[in-house]
Design an enzyme around this catalytic site. Sequence first.
Site, mmCIF file in Angstrom:
data_model
loop_
_atom_site.group_PDB
_atom_site.id
_atom_site.type_symbol
_atom_site.label_atom_id
_atom_site.label_comp_id
_atom_site.label_asym_id
_atom_site.label_seq_id
_atom_site.Cartn_x
_atom_site.Cartn_y
_atom_site.Cartn_z
ATOM 1 N N ASP A 111 -42.630 3.656 22.032
ATOM 2 C CA ASP A 111 -42.669 4.585 23.152
ATOM 3 C C ASP A 111 -43.962 4.328 23.937
ATOM 4 O O ASP A 111 -44.907 3.729 23.410
ATOM 5 C CB ASP A 111 -42.650 6.013 22.590
ATOM 6 N N LEU A 112 -44.009 4.767 25.189
ATOM 7 C CA LEU A 112 -45.219 4.576 26.001
ATOM 8 C C LEU A 112 -46.110 5.819 26.010
ATOM 9 O O LEU A 112 -47.130 5.862 25.336
ATOM 10 C CB LEU A 112 -44.844 4.177 27.434
ATOM 11 N N ASP A 113 -45.722 6.855 26.767
ATOM 12 C CA ASP A 113 -46.573 8.033 26.917
ATOM 13 C C ASP A 113 -46.797 8.751 25.597
ATOM 14 O O ASP A 113 -45.853 9.074 24.877
ATOM 15 C CB ASP A 113 -45.947 9.007 27.920
ATOM 16 N N THR A 150 -38.765 3.653 26.434
ATOM 17 C CA THR A 150 -39.429 4.726 27.168
ATOM 18 C C THR A 150 -38.471 5.558 28.006
ATOM 19 O O THR A 150 -37.390 5.093 28.379
ATOM 20 C CB THR A 150 -40.516 4.115 28.099
ATOM 21 N N GLY A 151 -38.890 6.775 28.303
ATOM 22 C CA GLY A 151 -38.149 7.597 29.244
ATOM 23 C C GLY A 151 -38.431 7.204 30.673
ATOM 24 O O GLY A 151 -37.686 7.568 31.582
ATOM 25 N N LYS A 178 -32.743 7.144 23.058
ATOM 26 C CA LYS A 178 -33.429 5.885 22.792
ATOM 27 C C LYS A 178 -32.810 5.121 21.616
ATOM 28 O O LYS A 178 -32.781 3.887 21.618
ATOM 29 C CB LYS A 178 -34.907 6.142 22.517
ATOM 30 N N ASN A 195 -37.897 13.349 22.661
ATOM 31 C CA ASN A 195 -36.991 12.292 23.105
ATOM 32 C C ASN A 195 -37.102 11.037 22.241
ATOM 33 O O ASN A 195 -36.370 10.068 22.451
ATOM 34 C CB ASN A 195 -37.223 11.947 24.584
#
Length: 274
Positions: free
Chosen positions: A9-11, A43-44, A193, A219
């Site tokens: 994931d990023l954030d 990622t979202g 995801k 998420n």
Amino acid sequence: MTQKLIAIDLDGTTLNAQSLITPKTKAVLQETVKAGHIVSIATGRPFRMSEQFYKELGLTSPMVNFNGALVHLPHRNWSFESETLFSRDIVFDILAQKDELQLDYVAAENRDTFFVDRIDFDDAYLFSNQKPTEANLLKNLKSNPTSMLVQTTNEMADTVAKRLTAQYSDYVDVRTWGGPKAILEIVAKGIEKARGVKIIADALHIDRQNIMAFGDEHNDVEMLEYAGWGVAMANGSVGAKAAANDQTDKPNTEDGLADYLETRLLKKVAEKSA
């Protein structure tokens, strides 16, 4: 060595509090790839807001955007590519409720278009390096989108998410981003995801048990559950930690992802080969 698929994931996970990849995290992720593993961003964020990190890390792997609504190999044709849309009528319906739901903006997009109902404000976090195609959603949104974004206040985020879920749960899922703003993402029903990571793993012939996933928010829950080894960030939500097999010792603000990979994956490989 058994090749791993590392889904990141990023954030709140790969990125620090300034939404940047630190030199240490970059070095460890590149070392992980050099060691023979596959690192894939999940990622979202839309591709327009994650492409810079893909390039910065020098990745050549498939990636997941829009929480799984878009699974693709950036800038290349890929026979396993998947993009899932939903009806634009839902966008127009939510736009009509903008004031009631106290929304700052309503945006709709796919990989090639980005429309928002207003651009009379400066939000670098939303726009990243790309301004929206047009500000008039009603006039310009002529095709079904991959994703919607709406922003509200932190105090209203849970209420808005519950209201939208109650109205449209047969058609879409409402997710929160893990970043600093109260941004909700709306994607087609059943999109998550985990679905995107599975597409990548199947395409690359990686067994589920050899998938390692990192995340911090709700998420990420299904991805953490699906992976053979799910790792929640120390700064992660209660739900993310409950879904994971393990958690990092340090938060994203202290290179928690890099620290975990360095000590739990790369170091063990080095010890075995010593």
